[in-house]
Design an enzyme around this catalytic site. Structure first.
Site, PDB file in Angstrom:
ATOM      1  N   PRO A  95       0.951  -1.335  -0.119  1.00 15.74           N
ATOM      2  CA  PRO A  95       0.110   0.072  -0.231  1.00 15.74           C
ATOM      3  C   PRO A  95       0.948   1.464   0.127  1.00 15.74           C
ATOM      4  CG  PRO A  95      -0.843  -1.557   1.577  1.00 15.74           C
ATOM      5  CD  PRO A  95       0.611  -2.061   1.114  1.00 15.74           C
ATOM      6  N   GLU A  96       0.677   1.957  -0.875  1.00 11.39           N
ATOM      7  CA  GLU A  96       1.262   3.477  -1.081  1.00 11.39           C
ATOM      8  C   GLU A  96       0.076   4.456  -1.339  1.00 11.39           C
ATOM      9  OE1 GLU A  96       5.073   3.677  -2.934  1.00 11.39           O
ATOM     10  OE2 GLU A  96       5.623   1.758  -2.474  1.00 11.39           O
ATOM     11  N   LYS A 153      -0.574   8.160   3.172  1.00 11.82           N
ATOM     12  CA  LYS A 153      -0.780   6.678   3.524  1.00 11.82           C
ATOM     13  C   LYS A 153      -1.803   6.321   4.471  1.00 11.82           C
ATOM     14  CE  LYS A 153       3.496   5.636   3.164  1.00 11.82           C
ATOM     15  NZ  LYS A 153       4.882   4.627   3.127  1.00 11.82           N
ATOM     16  N   ARG A 203      14.608  -0.499   4.607  1.00 18.26           N
ATOM     17  CA  ARG A 203      13.523  -1.098   3.528  1.00 18.26           C
ATOM     18  C   ARG A 203      14.650  -1.499   2.546  1.00 18.26           C
ATOM     19  NH1 ARG A 203       8.365   2.557   3.296  1.00 18.26           N
ATOM     20  NH2 ARG A 203       8.211   3.131   5.461  1.00 18.26           N
ATOM     21  N   ASN A 252       8.012   2.261  -0.704  1.00 19.75           N
ATOM     22  CA  ASN A 252       9.179   1.873  -1.037  1.00 19.75           C
ATOM     23  C   ASN A 252       9.430   1.507  -2.400  1.00 19.75           C
ATOM     24  OD1 ASN A 252      11.999   1.061  -0.170  1.00 19.75           O
ATOM     25  ND2 ASN A 252      11.323  -1.048  -0.287  1.00 19.75           N
TER      26      ASN A 252
END
Length: 267
Positions: free
Chosen positions: A2-3, A51, A252, A165
């Site tokens: 999810p972004e 987000k 990440r 990411n």
């Protein structure tokens, strides 16, 4: 993952299904909200902010959720089988006569007064998909610390809200530098083009869950580098590298092409 684009689409689907309707079911499965019952209240609206998801209900209350890495809200019609995961992963259920929204694996779930929403989203920078988008302010914040790695600056939601990411890696590729390249060393005009590209990509992807950054529509070519470790780069053919996570931008995993992208990189 999810972004900002995924959150925008999730919010708009939930808004269309729930807004203006009375809740006939309310089940918040986190200890601090276990006794809360929103049944009988109307859903005022569902709003994305970076987000974050803000589900506003009658009485001046907001259910705030954040999906982080693998959370999800799923919508179901009456009698439809829930298939977003096992029951023990359900954290929230909001039902009306027409639809039921089920929140799976939500790491953040809070109930607050709507007037207190700034306490959970007030720190965010300009929202790439928000009505208050401010291009100049976003650029100013991203380049404010010249020594900061590009990937880290893009992921910082205080700079601009909505990049995760996947987009971090893809934007670094499009800028032809690694995620560890210092922001202050970017050539003149690149930060502006990068932020403009970020907004364009999120706008292009906000109406679909099938995210892509590679143009052309080929089903086998969606992303340039993210998730493509050891596969050939679409531009130069070099094997895509990855750092395995656990270091650099916010620990990440990062993907990059050693042939197309210049700058620092892990050994």
């Amino acid at each position: 993952m999810p972004e900002g684009d995924t959150i925008w689409l999730t919010a708009h689907r939930m808004h269309a299904a729930l807004a203006g309707r009375l809740l006939t079911r309310s089940d918040l499965r986190v200890p601090k909200l276990a006794t809360v019952d929103l049944t009988g209240r109307a859903v005022v609206g569902v709003v994305p902010r970076g987000k974050h998801l803000l589900t506003r209900v009658e009485g001046g209350l907001t259910l705030h959720s954040h999906l982080r890495m693998d959370g999800a809200w799923q919508l179901y019609a009456p009698g439809e089988r829930w298939r977003g995961g096992p029951d023990h992963q359900i954290r929230a259920v909001l039902g009306t006569e027409a639809h039921t929204a089920v929140g799976y694996r939500l790491p953040v779930l809070d109930l607050l007064r709507t007037i207190d929403e700034p306490s959970v989203v007030g720190h965010l920078g300009p929202d790439l998909l928000g009505p208050d988008w401010d291009f100049e302010e976003a650029v100013r914040r991203v380049v404010a610390d010249p020594d900061r790695p590009l990937g880290e600056a893009l992921l910082d939601q205080r700079n601009l809200a909505g990049i995760g990411n996947v987009y971090k890696c893809e934007l670094a590729f499009l800028a032809r530098v690694t995620p560890w390249f210092p922001v202050g060393d970017l050539p003149a005009g690149v930060p502006e083009r990068l932020i403009a590209t970020a907004r364009r990509l999120l706008e292009e992807n906000k109406a679909r869950f099938d995210r892509r950054t590679v143009p052309g529509g080929r089903p086998d070519r969606k992303l340039y580098v993210y998730g493509r470790a050891r596969r050939p780069c679409y531009r130069c053919g070099a094997p895509i590298r990855w750092d395995g996570g656990g270091r650099g931008p916010t620990d990440r995993v990062s993907y990059w092409c050693p042939g197309c992208q210049s700058g620092p990189a892990p050994d």
